[in-house]
Design an enzyme around this catalytic site. Structure first.
Site, short mmCIF file in Angstrom:
data_model
loop_
_atom_site.label_atom_id
_atom_site.label_comp_id
_atom_site.label_asym_id
_atom_site.label_seq_id
_atom_site.Cartn_x
_atom_site.Cartn_y
_atom_site.Cartn_z
N SER A 65 -26.63 -21.46 0.45
CA SER A 65 -25.65 -20.76 -0.31
C SER A 65 -25.03 -21.65 -1.32
O SER A 65 -24.86 -22.62 -1.34
CB SER A 65 -24.58 -20.01 0.71
OG SER A 65 -25.13 -19.52 1.54
N1 SAH Z 1 -25.11 -21.58 6.41
C1 SAH Z 1 -26.57 -21.69 5.85
C2 SAH Z 1 -27.01 -20.70 4.93
C3 SAH Z 1 -28.39 -20.27 5.34
S1 SAH Z 1 -28.96 -18.68 4.40
C4 SAH Z 1 -26.61 -23.26 4.94
O1 SAH Z 1 -25.29 -23.62 4.79
O2 SAH Z 1 -27.47 -23.57 4.34
C5 SAH Z 1 -28.90 -17.65 6.15
C6 SAH Z 1 -29.58 -18.29 7.25
O3 SAH Z 1 -29.45 -17.31 8.38
C7 SAH Z 1 -31.16 -18.46 7.26
O4 SAH Z 1 -31.53 -19.68 7.64
C8 SAH Z 1 -31.75 -17.17 8.22
O5 SAH Z 1 -32.73 -17.78 8.69
C9 SAH Z 1 -30.60 -17.33 9.30
N2 SAH Z 1 -30.74 -15.83 9.93
C10 SAH Z 1 -30.91 -14.67 9.65
N3 SAH Z 1 -30.91 -13.86 10.58
C11 SAH Z 1 -30.40 -14.70 11.66
C12 SAH Z 1 -30.09 -14.24 13.05
N4 SAH Z 1 -30.02 -12.96 13.41
N5 SAH Z 1 -29.75 -15.43 13.71
C13 SAH Z 1 -29.33 -16.54 13.38
N6 SAH Z 1 -29.88 -16.70 12.08
C14 SAH Z 1 -30.23 -16.00 11.32
#
Ligand code: SAH
Length: 220
Positions: A65
């Site tokens: 993000s």
């Molecule tokens: N917090 C992360 C943001 C990653 S984007 C950072 O700091 O880099 C959001 C993430 O949520 C993605 O990697 C995606 O695979 C994950 N995601 C989506 N649905 C999910 C779920 N049900 N359980 C766990 N992770 C999930």
């Protein structure tokens, strides 16, 4: 400090100045952004983009993000639930988890994509952070470690995530972007004497939260 590290630090300071210009004012949050080496959460060929003010692809159709988004969500959490146990849904690169760790929270994080989970887990252990990572569907929460003082959902949810709400401690709060594909409203859900209080903030764009209580993965 080595020359390269000095340069990263200077860029980090600039990133923090940008966050301040955008209205992020919480000292603890700004200090955490200054402390956590964001470039380490990028693949080597993308390190030059680490301090740009934007989201960035991390593979598998997912993104780390934008710093402002992470700072905004973290501020909402810190102001309401300044300490304790926090569950993050969507480990991704591990950056948000590292920020929460730097703030002194006890952090648990779930990622649904196995490769991202493995990569983040390795990095988190290399950096010596106290983040407990798990591969799985975060929409169901993490019953063994509940209740949580904070829950941070870093993917866009179609509605209020009910299992996660049930895993909030009394006075605990969840930060969750809610809305359809393309735009989600940042929402805080706080539990007070068994009742859930909701606060609404600005709109952001997140990758979808996919799972049993999220979006159906056939839609994307
Ligand atoms: N917090 C992360 C943001 C990653 S984007 C950072 O700091 O880099 C959001 C993430 O949520 C993605 O990697 C995606 O695979 C994950 N995601 C989506 N649905 C999910 C779920 N049900 N359980 C766990 N992770 C999930």
């Amino acid at each position: 400090m080595k020359e390269a590290e000095k340069l990263h630090y200077i860029k980090r300071r600039e990133m923090v100045e940008t966050l301040k210009r955008y209205g992020i004012a919480n000292r603890r949050v700004l200090d955490a952004f200054l402390e956590v080496p964001r470039h380490l959460f990028f693949e080597s060929e993308a390190v030059a983009c680490a301090y740009n003010d934007g989201a960035y692809p991390i593979g598998f159709g997912q993104t780390i993000s934008q710093p402002y988004t992470v700072a905004f969500m973290t501020t909402l959490l810190v102001e309401r639930c300044p300490s304790g146990k926090v569950l993050e849904i969507g480990t991704g690169s591990g950056y948000q988890a590292a920020i929460l760790d730097a703030l002194g929270y006890s952090v648990f994080s779930i990622e649904r994509i196995f490769e991202l989970h493995e990569r983040a887990k390795k990095l988190i252990s290399k950096l010596g952070l106290h983040v407990v990572c798990r591969h799985g569907d975060g929409t169901l929460g993490w019953m063994e470690h509940a209740p949580f003082d904070g829950i941070v959902v870093t993917a866009g949810a179609p509605g209020e995530p009910e299992s996660l709400m049930r895993q909030l401690a009394e006075r605990g709060c969840m930060i969750v972007p809610i809305g359809g594909n393309g735009s989600q409203q940042m929402t805080v859900i706080q539990r007070e004497e068994g009742v859930f209080k909701k606060e609404l903030f600005e709109y952001f764009t997140f990758v979808p939260l996919i799972g049993r209580e999220g979006w159906d993965d056939t839609v994307f």
